[in-house]
Design an enzyme around this catalytic site. Sequence first.
Site, PDB file in Angstrom:
ATOM      1  CD  GLN A 114      -1.134  -0.745   3.643  1.00  0.00           C
ATOM      2  OE1 GLN A 114      -2.344  -0.721   3.512  1.00  0.00           O
ATOM      3  NE2 GLN A 114      -0.561  -1.209   4.741  1.00  0.00           N
TER       4      GLN A 114
ATOM      5  CG  HIS B 100      -9.263   2.884  16.820  1.00  0.00           C
ATOM      6  ND1 HIS B 100      -8.734   4.071  16.337  1.00  0.00           N
ATOM      7  CD2 HIS B 100      -8.893   1.931  15.925  1.00  0.00           C
ATOM      8  CE1 HIS B 100      -8.061   3.826  15.229  1.00  0.00           C
ATOM      9  NE2 HIS B 100      -8.128   2.553  14.949  1.00  0.00           N
TER      10      HIS B 100
ATOM     11  CD  GLU C 236      -4.937   2.882  12.072  1.00  0.00           C
ATOM     12  OE1 GLU C 236      -5.035   1.632  12.124  1.00  0.00           O
ATOM     13  OE2 GLU C 236      -5.823   3.625  11.638  1.00  0.00           O
TER      14      GLU C 236
ATOM     15  CG  ASP D 215      -1.182  -5.031   9.397  1.00  0.00           C
ATOM     16  OD1 ASP D 215      -2.011  -4.209   9.815  1.00  0.00           O
ATOM     17  OD2 ASP D 215      -0.714  -4.984   8.235  1.00  0.00           O
TER      18      ASP D 215
ATOM     19  CG  ASP E 200      -3.082 -14.387   3.809  1.00  0.00           C
ATOM     20  OD1 ASP E 200      -3.687 -13.329   3.522  1.00  0.00           O
ATOM     21  OD2 ASP E 200      -3.605 -15.524   3.683  1.00  0.00           O
ATOM     22  CB  ALA E 201      -5.568 -12.104   8.151  1.00  0.00           C
TER      23      ALA E 201
ATOM     24  CG  ASP F 235      -9.223  -1.987  12.163  1.00  0.00           C
ATOM     25  OD1 ASP F 235      -9.923  -1.343  11.352  1.00  0.00           O
ATOM     26  OD2 ASP F 235      -8.459  -1.436  12.983  1.00  0.00           O
TER      27      ASP F 235
ATOM     28  N   PRO G 252      -7.426  -6.598  -2.502  1.00  0.00           N
ATOM     29  CG  PRO G 252      -5.388  -5.939  -1.613  1.00  0.00           C
ATOM     30  CD  PRO G 252      -6.529  -5.456  -2.446  1.00  0.00           C
TER      31      PRO G 252
END
Lengths: 314, 314, 314, 314
Positions: free
Chosen positions: C35, C66, C90, C110, C142-143, C161, C170
């Site tokens: 990104q 949040h 973040e 992440d 990769d989650a 999130d 993606p």
Amino acid sequence: MRVKNWLWFSDFFSSSEVHLHGFTEHLLEKTTRFQDIDIVDTPFFGRMLIIDGDVQSSEKDEFIYHEAMVHPAMLLHPHPRRVLIMGGGEGATAREVLKHKTVEELYMVDIDEDMIAAAREFLISWHQGAFDDPRMHLIFDDARKVVENFENGSLNVVISDLTEPFEMGPSFPLFTKQFAQVVYDKLDDQGVYVVQSSILRPLIYTMHAAIRRTLQAVFPVVRSYAVYVESFDTPWSFIIASKGKDPMDWTSEELHGAIRERISGELKMYDAESHWHMFYLPKNIREAIDEPGPILDEEHPIYLTRKGDILPYK
Amino acid sequence: MRVKNWLWFSDFFSSSEVHLHGFTEHLLEKTTRFQDIDIVDTPFFGRMLIIDGDVQSSEKDEFIYHEAMVHPAMLLHPHPRRVLIMGGGEGATAREVLKHKTVEELYMVDIDEDMIAAAREFLISWHQGAFDDPRMHLIFDDARKVVENFENGSLNVVISDLTEPFEMGPSFPLFTKQFAQVVYDKLDDQGVYVVQSSILRPLIYTMHAAIRRTLQAVFPVVRSYAVYVESFDTPWSFIIASKGKDPMDWTSEELHGAIRERISGELKMYDAESHWHMFYLPKNIREAIDEPGPILDEEHPIYLTRKGDILPYK
Amino acid sequence: MRVKNWLWFSDFFSSSEVHLHGFTEHLLEKTTRFQDIDIVDTPFFGRMLIIDGDVQSSEKDEFIYHEAMVHPAMLLHPHPRRVLIMGGGEGATAREVLKHKTVEELYMVDIDEDMIAAAREFLISWHQGAFDDPRMHLIFDDARKVVENFENGSLNVVISDLTEPFEMGPSFPLFTKQFAQVVYDKLDDQGVYVVQSSILRPLIYTMHAAIRRTLQAVFPVVRSYAVYVESFDTPWSFIIASKGKDPMDWTSEELHGAIRERISGELKMYDAESHWHMFYLPKNIREAIDEPGPILDEEHPIYLTRKGDILPYK
Amino acid sequence: MRVKNWLWFSDFFSSSEVHLHGFTEHLLEKTTRFQDIDIVDTPFFGRMLIIDGDVQSSEKDEFIYHEAMVHPAMLLHPHPRRVLIMGGGEGATAREVLKHKTVEELYMVDIDEDMIAAAREFLISWHQGAFDDPRMHLIFDDARKVVENFENGSLNVVISDLTEPFEMGPSFPLFTKQFAQVVYDKLDDQGVYVVQSSILRPLIYTMHAAIRRTLQAVFPVVRSYAVYVESFDTPWSFIIASKGKDPMDWTSEELHGAIRERISGELKMYDAESHWHMFYLPKNIREAIDEPGPILDEEHPIYLTRKGDILPYK
């Protein structure tokens, strides 16, 4: 390959005239002791240098500004050996001066050492190594003090590549009649002084006219000229103040000859036809810049707004 | 007195170059059979005419465009009696032609009657009554058809004040080699054809070059020239295609004399020095417009984008 | 002290809706493998994180997003010990989870290690040290793969999130019915899954509705909720998919009690009244998100545009 | 069919926050004795009404604002027969009031007759004929004078749909404690006063809070509520000041029943769940609007800026 289209730089011409330039990379953002410097990459103009929010020059068309600033003045002097540049932090003004085979000493005075460091790192296609030329003497100091220290008659060409003193900006003392007299004294009998003299549009010309009147109070020959700089969206102007030759006295043949003999390398913009293009100004422009008005005088400072108003200072 | 600052007109130079002009009054917004017309009042440029989203001219600087378009061509002909304008709906091109004492018949052909009605009502400082001059013949029709109906050799000057054929716009047939030949035939032996020839910036010049090559295929003398129009933020270009005299053959004295004798009233922009300013183009511009490329040909149409790309059509 | 007013970030809501945010400092501009990350300082919202040209969160109002994302889901589970966050670079989502006294293990997955490095350096008021909490397990991968490796029934709360899959971005595989089933299996009997579910405006709601329908295909309890985030200029939505308790089943007293007992530290936005504000959606919104339409299915992928159109994919 | 993309309306939220809305047709531009009115057509929100440069309402989402303004107040009164609207020039506030079967007399006071003429011609989907309803009494006058002429206790509901008094705008006298007392006196014992109370964002809430404090100085029951209006890009707020019933005292069932019995026609936004959404405000908003501060008082006028600063007046 992503295409960014969300970062913009706004160039305000007036409260109702805004030019937005998209940029894709923000290479440098630095607040020095003297100014805010931004260097960005743009899809249209390549790399751009922005100082205090104003476009200074772009990779794709900086040659127009710098050739216009340097060569008419340099060629006007019969044999420019010692040249001084005030400002010109990108190094491109120096690059053009150093193309002249006659040059033996080039003094470049810039108050902002951080600007030159930024240019060394990010503006390589501008300076092309000029800072390291053996003829170059780079001085970080106040230009007025440096110029005053030269002996009278010891300089051939002086180039003022400074930001103009809108709203009593810090360069005001370098645009006054008093300082023009200092430069006059330091130049030899054929000496030439060239001053970048701000935007020159049919409806915006007050700063140019004030600089012109000021130089006319000191020098015998004063000629305004201008050329369109695309990344500025406007013609940009210069003034030659000469103790000797008048830039209108060339013939095209003489000028072509001088360019061929005295300049090493190819010029992209400047030649005899470009010379006439720049020095023959349209009638409405000539009339505008000859309107009467005050000069820039240390003792009676005036406040010039970007919109073109002239106000008494304090 | 309220100051509005919430209405903007955007002029897109590219996807990353946007100029925003604030306006305070939207006097006219009309979609005719041929185009979208907006007339607005702006704080900076006065009234502005916008067609299909492009600035056409502004009250404060339209004289630059219209004097540049008309006088070099009119003066080049020794005695222009019969003149034809294609387009020019504001009436300011006609206004300038009618300043020439020699003119007996002025034909103005515009396809869009609604545009002239708008000009009559809102653009009074442009036309200044030109539509009602006894020499004026106003024709609402397709220009090609009208031109073809003139006898060969019967016209002295033809002025093409049409929107250029970007992206195969409807004016394409009026910019082709075939149509240039029609104009050539209708002109007398000293006949002059002048064509508004689009934006001409160091980085945007493709349309100008294509029109130039096309006219060079038909006329013996072809000269490009340009002048900065502030409300466009760019130099605007024209091309003179002449069967007789070359606009570079004047002396300044001859030109001053011709202006004095043949034009009634004062010109604000054009005089001999302005002539040289416009016809002496910078070296980089001259080289750009002389790059080889295709011509505008009915039989091999090309697609010119606003960004400067040339694509085969279909 | 200079005030910069020339750098802008543009947030395009549609081709005719553009929000411009001025910024004064460009702290980070980085193109990672996944990104484009920009971090800027703005006069109005303080520091802002921008990913691929979209505002992600701002210093002044990130607490709203949040707290809304985390606490309704965490409190819905009777005793959340093991929690997993997907995305949330973040660190502020983690910060809120770690306020819950019951948490023993927090897994944060992440894909972009560079994002977390940027957050560590520039977004300190977001993460407030969460990355270094002893309960935190930070995984760069990769989650989907990570989630699949958990044992069935071993997680109490899963928080998604992630950037939503506009235009087949993606993250599409992490928003499908198939993946929702994987999450369902990994959760215990009281397990709660909460998904950030895109912009939710009266005229833009298609992505939310598609995520909602997809979760309804897998979970017995599915509730949409939303809260206005000022730096987005729009309400932002979330969906709770629960295997146990329904977030509408609280009484205000129970909720106040749970917040007091289970959360350490003060919340700025979330309490019982805020809960009802978020979960009671206006009638027009409820009707919009209950319109019939396709679900997100690996086997029949759909292409959701930012404008709200749903197109078949290939 | 041409798509125009060159006309923009700018909505300034602060000097560094600008929202640009493209428009395709400029249907009306009128400077009346009281205000500048622009009516434009936009691709996204349909027709938009802009007053003095601020979006007033858009075709696509005005129902949200107008249902929110009218129905909670009207239903709170047990039997509203006589209703007064101040402002509301589009006619949509009146349209919603007239859906209440109990209404016998509706007084609408607007100072600007030209605004109503514009609404009649261009905002038909707003008023839907409300101006010509037999119950409607349209009065063009100063609202204060008109309200003072009613007998005490003679009105059931008063609706203030006026532009708020930023920067000591002309509506200041209609927002003071003194005027709130006048309204209080004119209302019956169950009387309800509802006031549009400006933007209400987490970072911009000062005007709302000042109006709230002012009404709390006069009325026993004062409740703030808000709903997101997409064309404003922000939640918009209202305050109900009641002499009788509290809008938090409904049960959902009672409210559903009251809507069904007392309103003819379908509502698009308002129902019991929307009621709770609007009246349950997030904690940070509740705390912000309960900060101490001055009230709006004829004898001690204050100057509220759009940015949220409160300055002494003169």
